[in-house]
Design a protein around this motif. Structure first.
Motif, PDB file in Angstrom:
ATOM      1  N   GLN A 254       0.845  -1.178   0.000  1.00 24.19           N
ATOM      2  CA  GLN A 254       0.000   0.000   0.000  1.00 24.19           C
ATOM      3  C   GLN A 254       0.885   1.235   0.000  1.00 24.19           C
ATOM      4  OE1 GLN A 254      -2.436   0.441   3.506  1.00 24.19           O
ATOM      5  NE2 GLN A 254      -3.973   1.562   2.392  1.00 24.19           N
ATOM      6  N   HIS A 255       0.491   2.219  -0.754  1.00 22.22           N
ATOM      7  CA  HIS A 255       1.225   3.482  -0.803  1.00 22.22           C
ATOM      8  C   HIS A 255       0.283   4.577  -0.332  1.00 22.22           C
ATOM      9  CE1 HIS A 255       4.033   6.531  -2.168  1.00 22.22           C
ATOM     10  NE2 HIS A 255       2.986   7.163  -2.663  1.00 22.22           N
ATOM     11  N   LEU A 256       0.687   5.277   0.710  1.00 21.65           N
ATOM     12  CA  LEU A 256      -0.106   6.381   1.222  1.00 21.65           C
ATOM     13  C   LEU A 256       0.596   7.675   0.865  1.00 21.65           C
ATOM     14  CD1 LEU A 256      -0.887   4.965   4.764  1.00 21.65           C
ATOM     15  CD2 LEU A 256      -2.321   4.877   2.729  1.00 21.65           C
ATOM     16  N   ARG A 257      -0.150   8.628   0.360  1.00 25.76           N
ATOM     17  CA  ARG A 257       0.451   9.889  -0.059  1.00 25.76           C
ATOM     18  C   ARG A 257      -0.134  11.028   0.761  1.00 25.76           C
ATOM     19  NH1 ARG A 257       1.477  11.544  -6.106  1.00 25.76           N
ATOM     20  NH2 ARG A 257       2.645   9.653  -5.763  1.00 25.76           N
ATOM     21  N   ASN A 258       0.745  11.874   1.229  1.00 23.65           N
ATOM     22  CA  ASN A 258       0.347  13.079   1.932  1.00 23.65           C
ATOM     23  C   ASN A 258       0.609  14.243   0.986  1.00 23.65           C
ATOM     24  OD1 ASN A 258      -0.116  15.235   3.554  1.00 23.65           O
ATOM     25  ND2 ASN A 258       1.300  14.639   5.183  1.00 23.65           N
TER      26      ASN A 258
END
Length: 44
Positions: free
Chosen positions: A31-35
Motif C-alpha cells: 500500500q502506498h499512502l500519499r500526503n
C-alpha cells in the motif's frame, strides 16, 4: 507477477540459476499512502 508465490518462484527458479546473477533482493509494496500537504517547518 500475479502474486507473491509467483514472484518467489521466478526469483528462485529463474534468476538465481543464472551464472551472471550474484544476489537477488526483492521488495513488495502492499500500500502506498500519499500526503499531498506540505507540513510547515517549526522554527524556534
Amino acid at each position: 507477477m500475479p502474486d507473491n508465490e509467483s514472484l518467489y518462484t521466478f526469483v528462485v527458479d529463474r534468476l538465481t540459476e543464472r551464472v551472471e546473477v550474484a544476489d537477488v533482493r526483492t521488495s513488495v509494496v502492499y500500500q502506498h499512502l500519499r500526503n499531498d500537504r506540505i507540513t510547515p517547518l517549526h522554527r524556534p
